[in-house]
Design a protein around this motif. Structure first.
Motif, mmCIF file in Angstrom:
data_model
loop_
_atom_site.group_PDB
_atom_site.id
_atom_site.type_symbol
_atom_site.label_atom_id
_atom_site.label_comp_id
_atom_site.label_asym_id
_atom_site.label_seq_id
_atom_site.Cartn_x
_atom_site.Cartn_y
_atom_site.Cartn_z
ATOM 1 N N ARG A 256 -40.715 -16.888 19.821
ATOM 2 C CA ARG A 256 -40.237 -16.634 18.458
ATOM 3 C C ARG A 256 -39.705 -17.920 17.835
ATOM 4 N NH1 ARG A 256 -35.389 -15.776 15.949
ATOM 5 N NH2 ARG A 256 -35.466 -14.446 14.074
ATOM 6 N N GLU A 257 -38.905 -18.682 18.581
ATOM 7 C CA GLU A 257 -38.374 -19.935 18.057
ATOM 8 C C GLU A 257 -39.489 -20.930 17.757
ATOM 9 O OE1 GLU A 257 -35.065 -20.917 17.238
ATOM 10 O OE2 GLU A 257 -35.086 -18.728 17.201
ATOM 11 N N GLY A 258 -40.519 -20.950 18.611
ATOM 12 C CA GLY A 258 -41.650 -21.831 18.366
ATOM 13 C C GLY A 258 -42.405 -21.463 17.102
ATOM 14 N N LEU A 259 -42.577 -20.162 16.877
ATOM 15 C CA LEU A 259 -43.247 -19.704 15.654
ATOM 16 C C LEU A 259 -42.421 -20.036 14.416
ATOM 17 C CD1 LEU A 259 -44.505 -16.241 16.919
ATOM 18 C CD2 LEU A 259 -45.915 -18.246 16.417
ATOM 19 N N LEU A 260 -41.119 -19.862 14.504
ATOM 20 C CA LEU A 260 -40.259 -20.181 13.368
ATOM 21 C C LEU A 260 -40.231 -21.685 13.101
ATOM 22 C CD1 LEU A 260 -37.295 -17.718 14.002
ATOM 23 C CD2 LEU A 260 -39.045 -17.571 12.211
ATOM 24 N N ALA A 261 -40.278 -22.490 14.173
ATOM 25 C CA ALA A 261 -40.334 -23.942 13.998
ATOM 26 C C ALA A 261 -41.621 -24.334 13.281
ATOM 27 C CB ALA A 261 -40.236 -24.642 15.349
ATOM 28 N N GLY A 262 -42.730 -23.675 13.632
ATOM 29 C CA GLY A 262 -43.987 -23.927 12.943
ATOM 30 C C GLY A 262 -43.931 -23.490 11.493
ATOM 31 N N ARG A 263 -43.306 -22.354 11.230
ATOM 32 C CA ARG A 263 -43.187 -21.853 9.851
ATOM 33 C C ARG A 263 -42.418 -22.847 8.986
ATOM 34 N NH1 ARG A 263 -40.580 -16.029 9.138
ATOM 35 N NH2 ARG A 263 -42.458 -15.489 10.346
ATOM 36 N N GLU A 264 -41.380 -23.455 9.541
ATOM 37 C CA GLU A 264 -40.588 -24.426 8.780
ATOM 38 C C GLU A 264 -41.406 -25.652 8.372
ATOM 39 O OE1 GLU A 264 -36.256 -23.446 10.913
ATOM 40 O OE2 GLU A 264 -37.352 -25.299 11.378
ATOM 41 N N LEU A 265 -42.533 -25.880 9.054
ATOM 42 C CA LEU A 265 -43.346 -27.068 8.784
ATOM 43 C C LEU A 265 -44.454 -26.817 7.764
ATOM 44 C CD1 LEU A 265 -43.591 -28.352 12.451
ATOM 45 C CD2 LEU A 265 -42.280 -29.393 10.597
ATOM 46 N N LEU A 266 -44.614 -25.588 7.305
ATOM 47 C CA LEU A 266 -45.668 -25.310 6.324
ATOM 48 C C LEU A 266 -45.460 -26.092 5.018
ATOM 49 C CD1 LEU A 266 -46.334 -21.486 6.824
ATOM 50 C CD2 LEU A 266 -47.307 -23.467 8.020
ATOM 51 N N PRO A 267 -44.226 -26.243 4.527
ATOM 52 C CA PRO A 267 -44.053 -27.087 3.321
ATOM 53 C C PRO A 267 -44.482 -28.537 3.551
ATOM 54 C CG PRO A 267 -42.138 -25.678 3.648
ATOM 55 C CD PRO A 267 -42.976 -25.551 4.892
ATOM 56 N N GLY B 277 -39.312 -35.846 2.759
ATOM 57 C CA GLY B 277 -38.148 -35.078 2.351
ATOM 58 C C GLY B 277 -38.233 -33.592 2.639
ATOM 59 N N ILE B 278 -38.927 -33.217 3.721
ATOM 60 C CA ILE B 278 -39.090 -31.812 4.093
ATOM 61 C C ILE B 278 -38.100 -31.461 5.200
ATOM 62 C CG2 ILE B 278 -40.691 -30.088 4.973
ATOM 63 C CD1 ILE B 278 -41.408 -31.225 2.200
ATOM 64 N N SER B 279 -37.365 -30.387 5.001
ATOM 65 C CA SER B 279 -36.395 -29.943 5.993
ATOM 66 C C SER B 279 -37.116 -29.249 7.152
ATOM 67 C CB SER B 279 -35.394 -28.980 5.360
ATOM 68 O OG SER B 279 -34.520 -28.458 6.339
ATOM 69 N N ALA B 280 -36.762 -29.652 8.383
ATOM 70 C CA ALA B 280 -37.346 -29.048 9.588
ATOM 71 C C ALA B 280 -36.242 -28.900 10.634
ATOM 72 C CB ALA B 280 -38.482 -29.912 10.120
ATOM 73 N N PRO B 281 -35.296 -27.981 10.416
ATOM 74 C CA PRO B 281 -34.101 -27.910 11.258
ATOM 75 C C PRO B 281 -34.379 -27.660 12.735
ATOM 76 C CG PRO B 281 -34.219 -26.038 9.737
ATOM 77 C CD PRO B 281 -35.237 -27.023 9.296
ATOM 78 N N ARG B 282 -35.336 -26.809 13.057
ATOM 79 C CA ARG B 282 -35.597 -26.542 14.468
ATOM 80 C C ARG B 282 -36.208 -27.758 15.156
ATOM 81 N NH1 ARG B 282 -35.682 -21.459 12.286
ATOM 82 N NH2 ARG B 282 -34.749 -19.810 13.579
#
Length: 321
Positions: free
Chosen positions: A219-230, A300-305
């Protein structure tokens, strides 16, 4: 077709085996001194799904041929170049004066602009593809891997050339279906950030293999990937053209994470692919995460995970320094 596999990594070995069994003349280029270390055969333990959905297990000792030099006037028709993305500049610099008349198939992850990544090579002799196989060499020297029934090819905005069609035909003759990706540049980058998301969590656990069966980590890996779509959008990728590849990251994780956990725990193909990535010191996961985060910060893209995992991949491989 006379084919040179560049290196003897997992992808080169799996596809070299498939191409040779289809009647092609296959050799491996390895660094001086490596042939004696590797020996004259590869121990294979392979799930081959080209003809069966659940795969046919192949266990054999496969005799291979190595060469430790590559003359500028060689007669290879095809060079399959499948190296980690951070090793591509070194590999293309080596091949540049040694391409001869061969087509060079760039066959792996890429994060740079594709033409710039291979600008040392003759542009009209380059083909683009991506493997659908995975696995790893164990401490016992056995290659445990899986081979999916298709392979990905694409171009950079123009129809395939005669060279590119010949490469596709060679893979068809090996029993592989060809999947064409019209926006191949975008497809490569979607795959790269997908890897970065999952690899960031693999680094946190010690290796990607630790994610197998773990709903929370996946789940954390999927959310980390989602954060990178921007980040993909900021690089000019039209995400509408990659809906299928992004579905796993956009769908609710309460649905996708348990499904992935079950697959990686119970389905041999998925389990083999993850289980083989068990080296805590492997450089490629660190390089993928490091280069993705560097680009996110540049744009300037946020990628917190991904940022949270930075202490695990900030160290650069000493051989690159």
């Amino acid at each position: 077709m006379k084919i040179l596999m560049f290196g003897r990594g997992v992808i080169a070995t799996v596809y070299g085996w498939a191409l040779q069994r289809a009647g092609h003349d296959v050799e491996f280029y390895v660094r001086p001194g490596r042939a004696a270390t590797y020996g004259d055969a590869v121990d294979l333990d392979l799930f081959d799904t080209r003809r069966r959905v659940w795969g046919k297990r192949v266990v054999e000792k496969w005799p291979v041929r190595y060469r430790e030099t590559l003359e500028p006037d060689h007669d290879f028709d095809l060079i399959v170049l499948s190296v980690p993305h951070h090793r591509l500049p070194e590999a293309t610099a080596f091949l540049s004066p040694r391409v001869s008349q061969a087509t060079v198939l760039v066959f792996g992850n890429l994060w740079a602009e594709p033409p710039a990544a291979v600008d040392a090579l003759p542009a009209d002799q380059v083909a683009w593809g991506f493997p659908q196989a995975g696995g790893g060499f164990g401490a016992d020297g056995v290659l445990r891997a899986m081979l999916l029934p298709s392979v990905v090819f694409g171009t950079l905005g123009q129809p395939p050339t005669d060279r590119e069609r010949a490469v596709r035909q060679a893979f068809r003759e090996a029993g592989l279906r060809i999947k064409e990706r019209p926006d191949f540049r975008g497809w490569l980058w979607v795959h790269f950030v997908s890897d970065a998301g999952l690899l960031s969590q693999g680094l946190r656990r010690g290796s990607l293999s630790k994610l197998a069966g773990s709903t929370r980590d996946l789940r954390e890996g999927l959310l980390a990937g989602r954060e990178l779509l921007p980040l993909l959008e900021a690089r000019g990728v039209d995400l509408r053209r990659h809906r299928g590849g992004l579905l796993m990251f956009r769908a609710p994780t309460w649905l996708t994470a348990p499904a992935l956990a079950w697959l990686t725990a119970h389905v041999p193909l998925a389990r083999v692919s993850l289980a083989a990535h068990n080296d805590p010191d492997a450089e490629e996961p660190r390089a993928v995460c490091r280069d993705t985060l560097a680009e996110a910060r540049r744009l300037g893209i946020s990628a917190p995970r991904l940022e949270a995992a930075e202490p695990l991949f900030a160290r650069e491989d000493a051989s690159r320094a």
